[in-house]
Motif scaffolding. Structure first.
Motif, PDB file in Angstrom:
ATOM      1  N   UNK A 198      35.308 -73.723 102.512  1.00  0.00           N
ATOM      2  CA  UNK A 198      36.011 -72.505 102.093  1.00  0.00           C
ATOM      3  C   UNK A 198      37.414 -72.391 102.673  1.00  0.00           C
ATOM      4  N   UNK A 199      37.582 -72.608 103.946  1.00  0.00           N
ATOM      5  CA  UNK A 199      38.900 -72.429 104.570  1.00  0.00           C
ATOM      6  C   UNK A 199      39.952 -73.326 103.914  1.00  0.00           C
ATOM      7  N   UNK A 200      39.645 -74.609 103.760  1.00  0.00           N
ATOM      8  CA  UNK A 200      40.601 -75.542 103.147  1.00  0.00           C
ATOM      9  C   UNK A 200      40.803 -75.226 101.665  1.00  0.00           C
ATOM     10  N   UNK A 201      39.739 -74.841 100.989  1.00  0.00           N
ATOM     11  CA  UNK A 201      39.824 -74.521  99.562  1.00  0.00           C
ATOM     12  C   UNK A 201      40.701 -73.287  99.344  1.00  0.00           C
ATOM     13  N   UNK A 202      40.491 -72.239 100.139  1.00  0.00           N
ATOM     14  CA  UNK A 202      41.303 -71.029 100.024  1.00  0.00           C
ATOM     15  C   UNK A 202      42.767 -71.327 100.351  1.00  0.00           C
ATOM     16  N   UNK A 203      43.006 -72.178 101.335  1.00  0.00           N
ATOM     17  CA  UNK A 203      44.384 -72.556 101.670  1.00  0.00           C
ATOM     18  C   UNK A 203      45.039 -73.287 100.500  1.00  0.00           C
ATOM     19  N   UNK A 204      44.295 -74.167  99.844  1.00  0.00           N
ATOM     20  CA  UNK A 204      44.821 -74.862  98.661  1.00  0.00           C
ATOM     21  C   UNK A 204      45.111 -73.864  97.544  1.00  0.00           C
ATOM     22  N   UNK A 205      44.229 -72.898  97.356  1.00  0.00           N
ATOM     23  CA  UNK A 205      44.450 -71.859  96.340  1.00  0.00           C
ATOM     24  C   UNK A 205      45.730 -71.080  96.631  1.00  0.00           C
ATOM     25  N   UNK A 206      45.953 -70.757  97.901  1.00  0.00           N
ATOM     26  CA  UNK A 206      47.158 -70.030  98.288  1.00  0.00           C
ATOM     27  C   UNK A 206      48.412 -70.846  97.997  1.00  0.00           C
ATOM     28  N   UNK A 207      48.333 -72.160  98.191  1.00  0.00           N
ATOM     29  CA  UNK A 207      49.485 -73.022  97.875  1.00  0.00           C
ATOM     30  C   UNK A 207      49.732 -73.092  96.370  1.00  0.00           C
ATOM     31  N   UNK A 208      48.650 -73.074  95.569  1.00  0.00           N
ATOM     32  CA  UNK A 208      48.778 -73.161  94.110  1.00  0.00           C
ATOM     33  C   UNK A 208      49.203 -71.852  93.460  1.00  0.00           C
ATOM     34  N   UNK A 209      48.850 -70.730  94.077  1.00  0.00           N
ATOM     35  CA  UNK A 209      49.021 -69.418  93.453  1.00  0.00           C
ATOM     36  C   UNK A 209      50.427 -69.115  92.945  1.00  0.00           C
ATOM     37  N   UNK A 210      51.484 -69.366  93.718  1.00  0.00           N
ATOM     38  CA  UNK A 210      52.819 -69.039  93.196  1.00  0.00           C
ATOM     39  C   UNK A 210      53.155 -69.801  91.903  1.00  0.00           C
ATOM     40  N   UNK A 211      52.792 -71.060  91.845  1.00  0.00           N
ATOM     41  CA  UNK A 211      53.047 -71.852  90.643  1.00  0.00           C
ATOM     42  C   UNK A 211      52.224 -71.368  89.462  1.00  0.00           C
TER      43      UNK A 211
END
Length: 164
Positions: A142-155
């Motif tokens: 979850x922690x790594x997945x949520x961090x990846x989601x946060x990186x993708x969100x602006x795009x």
């Protein structure tokens, strides 16, 4: 809105990403990673209204090489448990749709309370015999997945395609 949905139907092997939202979905049934506050907050900047739900005749299957599940027909009965998101804006639907794997097919499913909701259904292939385990996902990924989601969100919010 009244819908007549009888039972889970096979999903075609091809999905139409660019046409998925043309069905004007309203309530989203989430059975995998979108059940987690950290993932929703990372992608949408908020946690939408939600309620517990089950989709009879389906299961959240573990997928080969992926940490997220796929909703597939359950030939042995039972129901996939999850939540329904009930207050998504059209912009949030667009973000979530862009985030979801292009192989998913957005389909309306009957929920155990007699209402219907829309769900991203896996078309087949790469499905493991065991169900996806949300507890294991939460502990290990979850922690790594949520961090990846946060990186993708602006795009995703800007309409850019998700990186592969």
């Amino acid at each position: 809105m009244t819908h007549t949905i009888t039972s889970p139907a096979p999903v075609p092997e091809t999905s139409g990403r660019r046409n998925r939202l043309s069905q004007d979905p309203d309530v989203l049934f989430c059975y995998g990673t979108l059940q987690f506050d950290a993932v929703l907050k990372a992608l949408l900047g908020r946690i939408p209204e939600r309620a517990p739900a089950c989709a009879p005749g389906y299961r959240a299957a573990a997928l080969e090489g992926r940490v997220y599940p796929g909703l597939v027909v359950n030939r042995f009965g039972g129901a996939a448990s999850g939540v329904v998101l009930t207050d998504l804006s059209s912009e949030e639907w667009r973000i979530l749709d862009a985030f979801e794997d292009e192989r998913y097919d957005l389909r309306e499913v009957l929920l155990s309370n007699g209402t219907s909701g829309w769900a991203y259904i896996w078309p087949g292939g790469d499905v493991r015999a065991e169900d996806w385990d949300a507890t294991v996902f939460e502990a290990r990924h979850l922690a790594a997945y949520a961090a990846r989601c946060a990186r993708l969100a602006p795009g995703l919010a800007a309409g850019e395609p998700k990186d592969k």
